[in-house]
Scaffold this motif. Structure first.
Motif, mmCIF file in Angstrom:
data_model
loop_
_atom_site.group_PDB
_atom_site.id
_atom_site.type_symbol
_atom_site.label_atom_id
_atom_site.label_comp_id
_atom_site.label_asym_id
_atom_site.label_seq_id
_atom_site.Cartn_x
_atom_site.Cartn_y
_atom_site.Cartn_z
ATOM 1 N N ASN A 73 0.827 -1.200 0.000
ATOM 2 C CA ASN A 73 0.000 0.000 0.000
ATOM 3 C C ASN A 73 0.868 1.260 0.000
ATOM 4 N N ALA A 74 1.762 1.349 -0.969
ATOM 5 C CA ALA A 74 2.683 2.486 -1.043
ATOM 6 C C ALA A 74 1.957 3.752 -1.461
ATOM 7 N N PRO A 75 2.393 4.913 -0.964
ATOM 8 C CA PRO A 75 1.824 6.191 -1.414
ATOM 9 C C PRO A 75 2.329 6.525 -2.815
ATOM 10 N N ALA A 76 1.793 7.588 -3.407
ATOM 11 C CA ALA A 76 2.253 8.002 -4.732
ATOM 12 C C ALA A 76 3.673 8.551 -4.672
ATOM 13 N N ALA A 77 3.963 9.278 -3.593
ATOM 14 C CA ALA A 77 5.282 9.904 -3.459
ATOM 15 C C ALA A 77 5.704 9.922 -1.997
ATOM 16 N N ALA A 78 6.991 9.815 -1.770
ATOM 17 C CA ALA A 78 7.505 9.829 -0.402
ATOM 18 C C ALA A 78 8.814 10.602 -0.369
ATOM 19 N N GLN A 79 9.020 11.337 0.695
ATOM 20 C CA GLN A 79 10.223 12.149 0.876
ATOM 21 C C GLN A 79 11.399 11.227 1.212
ATOM 22 N N ILE A 80 12.251 10.996 0.221
ATOM 23 C CA ILE A 80 13.437 10.135 0.373
ATOM 24 C C ILE A 80 14.580 10.850 -0.346
ATOM 25 N N LYS A 81 15.820 10.680 0.129
ATOM 26 C CA LYS A 81 16.917 11.378 -0.535
ATOM 27 C C LYS A 81 18.196 10.555 -0.572
ATOM 28 N N GLY A 82 19.150 11.043 -1.376
ATOM 29 C CA GLY A 82 20.487 10.461 -1.423
ATOM 30 C C GLY A 82 20.534 9.015 -1.869
ATOM 31 N N PRO A 83 21.549 8.265 -1.422
ATOM 32 C CA PRO A 83 21.716 6.864 -1.815
ATOM 33 C C PRO A 83 20.510 5.981 -1.484
ATOM 34 N N SER A 84 19.684 6.411 -0.531
ATOM 35 C CA SER A 84 18.486 5.632 -0.199
ATOM 36 C C SER A 84 17.548 5.507 -1.400
ATOM 37 N N LEU A 85 17.575 6.488 -2.299
ATOM 38 C CA LEU A 85 16.736 6.414 -3.496
ATOM 39 C C LEU A 85 17.093 5.192 -4.333
ATOM 40 N N GLN A 86 18.400 4.968 -4.504
ATOM 41 C CA GLN A 86 18.820 3.818 -5.300
ATOM 42 C C GLN A 86 18.489 2.500 -4.604
ATOM 43 N N GLU A 87 18.543 2.512 -3.277
ATOM 44 C CA GLU A 87 18.224 1.301 -2.526
ATOM 45 C C GLU A 87 16.748 0.930 -2.708
ATOM 46 N N TRP A 88 15.867 1.920 -2.670
ATOM 47 C CA TRP A 88 14.444 1.656 -2.909
ATOM 48 C C TRP A 88 14.215 1.229 -4.360
ATOM 49 N N ALA A 89 14.866 1.899 -5.293
ATOM 50 C CA ALA A 89 14.683 1.578 -6.717
ATOM 51 C C ALA A 89 15.122 0.148 -7.025
ATOM 52 N N ALA A 90 16.170 -0.302 -6.344
ATOM 53 C CA ALA A 90 16.672 -1.667 -6.569
ATOM 54 C C ALA A 90 15.631 -2.721 -6.224
ATOM 55 N N GLU A 91 14.663 -2.356 -5.402
ATOM 56 C CA GLU A 91 13.592 -3.297 -5.034
ATOM 57 C C GLU A 91 12.466 -3.343 -6.060
ATOM 58 N N GLY A 92 12.557 -2.503 -7.085
ATOM 59 C CA GLY A 92 11.544 -2.546 -8.141
ATOM 60 C C GLY A 92 10.225 -1.886 -7.793
ATOM 61 N N VAL A 93 10.209 -1.007 -6.768
ATOM 62 C CA VAL A 93 8.946 -0.416 -6.327
ATOM 63 C C VAL A 93 8.762 1.033 -6.772
ATOM 64 N N LEU A 94 9.779 1.626 -7.412
ATOM 65 C CA LEU A 94 9.682 3.024 -7.831
ATOM 66 C C LEU A 94 9.332 3.145 -9.311
ATOM 67 N N ALA A 95 8.630 4.226 -9.649
ATOM 68 C CA ALA A 95 8.163 4.453 -11.015
ATOM 69 C C ALA A 95 9.223 5.150 -11.862
ATOM 70 N N ASN A 96 9.217 4.876 -13.150
ATOM 71 C CA ASN A 96 10.076 5.558 -14.114
ATOM 72 C C ASN A 96 9.333 6.816 -14.575
#
Length: 420
Positions: free
Chosen positions: A84-107
């Motif tokens: 149940n992820a929100p549309a957008a979340a305040q995340i920054k720096g290397p953590s962005l790549q860590e979340w993206a690696a899980e396949g949950v972020l939009a292009n």
């Protein structure tokens, strides 16, 4: 490196997150997780909400109190794990790549291309917003971290001049001390210790050393003579702080400078908000100059929003409009005037901004061209969280233990850099 909190998710769960409609109850809803819950930040969030509503979308506020965002991240992790992820979340720096690696972020390359983000952002910033070459996040602002804030009256009383290098810093500190003014206002928390430490490293070693030692975590740089000098200088800075510094919040340290109890503070430009809120004017009631030796360099802290995969087409449209709105000149101006930071867009009209912001923006543009625009370690922009935490702990141990040798501290820092 994958975040520990997501590693245990099954492929099925991750897939479910990717296709989940995220409980959107009607078309055009955008749910935004943030921690802008007080003061100017709350006003800025309202401005963004108004922009989205003007486009016919509905805004669902997912605000979690707690300035550093730790509470918000705990809530977000549970939301993502439950599909149940929100549309957008305040995340920054290397953590962005860590979340993206899980396949949950939009292009969101289509938005970035239409809005020409590659032309509007310095490459060092746009690279942070991308995963494998695709935009997965949108930047909100830029904070300059390597600032020195000073009280002109205290300097006048001491007969001192604003320092441009570390030798001059200690001359001014000694003069302030003799005049009965605390030379350096400091809050003894590990992120504040490291904010000072990285400004010393930048001012003494320059951007090449900073990049090698604190971004690339190069063993030769961490164990070399420049780092030895940085630690010696860092310890000397501490000798000009007061005995009540341990545990003090940064804004209370800023208040000491505002009142003239202290002469200087090494802190990012969010400190300016405290001066302004107290009715003080830059250039008259307070001075903003680059941390000693770092006038042409810029350590950045960029807030950003990661965009999560959604299925509902109306909500996807709302999400893309949100991304475009965040980078719009209108929001960039309103938000950054409230926050004390500067716009991340390079082509902004800064007529409404004060002299500190204009100076910061000019250095931002020049340092982006020269290669002197570098990420702040203390503020989560440079290295993965595990290494950043270990480095901060090692530096704070040295700061707090006057008996620890420089050699021992240097070894601890080098060891901390190896933590993954």
């Amino acid at each position: 490196m994958k975040p520990a909190f997501l590693t245990s998710l099954t492929r099925t769960a991750v897939a479910a997150i990717a296709v989940c409609s995220c409980a959107a109850s009607f078309a055009g809803e955008v749910e935004v997780l943030h921690w802008w819950t007080a003061g100017g930040e709350a006003k800025a969030a309202s401005a963004l909400k108004d922009q989205l509503q003007a486009k016919g979308h509905s805004w669902k506020d997912f605000a979690v109190a707690g300035g550093g965002g730790d509470n918000a991240m705990t809530v977000l992790k549970s939301r993502v794990v439950s599909g149940n992820a929100p549309a957008a979340a305040q995340i920054k720096g290397p953590s962005l790549q860590e979340w993206a690696a899980e396949g949950v972020l939009a292009n969101i390359d289509d938005v970035a291309k239409a809005e020409q983000w590659d032309k509007l952002l310095p490459k060092v910033v746009s690279d942070v917003m991308k995963y494998k070459g695709n935009y997965i996040a949108v930047p909100v602002n830029v904070h300059r971290v390597n600032w020195l804030w000073a009280n002109p009256e205290a300097f006048k009383k001491a007969g001192a001049k604003l320092p441009t290098n570390w030798d001059e810093f200690f001359v001014a500190a000694e003069a302030l001390k003799k005049a009965g003014v605390i030379p350096v206002a400091h809050g003894g928390q590990n992120w504040q210790d490291f904010t000072t430490f990285e400004s010393v490293a930048l001012g003494l070693g320059g951007t090449d050393f900073y990049q090698k030692a604190l971004v690339q975590l190069d063993p030769a740089a961490l164990n070399g003579p420049t780092m030895t000098k940085v630690l010696e200088t860092f310890r000397k800075v501490k000798s000009y702080t007061d005995k009540n510094a341990p545990g003090r919040d940064w804004n209370l340290a800023t208040a000491m400078v505002i009142k003239g109890e202290a002469g200087m503070q090494l802190m990012g430009d969010w400190a300016k908000g405290e001066f302004v809120a107290a009715g003080k004017k830059p250039g008259k009631d307070f001075a903003c100059v680059a941390a000693p030796g770092s006038a042409k360099a810029f350590t950045f802290n960029v807030d950003s929003f990661a965009l999560f995969k959604l299925k509902n087409e109306a909500n996807v449209k709302a999400q893309k409009d949100l991304a475009a709105a965040i980078m719009s000149p209108q929001f960039q101006e309103v938000f950054n005037l409230n926050k004390g930071s500067i716009p991340v867009r390079l082509n902004m009209d800064l007529a409404k901004f004060d002299d500190c912001a204009k100076s910061s923006a000019a250095t931002f543009v020049e340092s982006a061209k020269s290669g002197a625009l570098v990420p702040s370690v203390a503020h989560g922009m440079a290295v993965p969280a595990a290494a950043a935490g270990a480095l901060q702990d090692a530096v704070s141990q040295f700061w707090n233990d006057d008996k620890m040798s420089v050699a021992s501290a240097q070894s601890k820092i080098a060891a901390a850099a190896k933590i993954k």
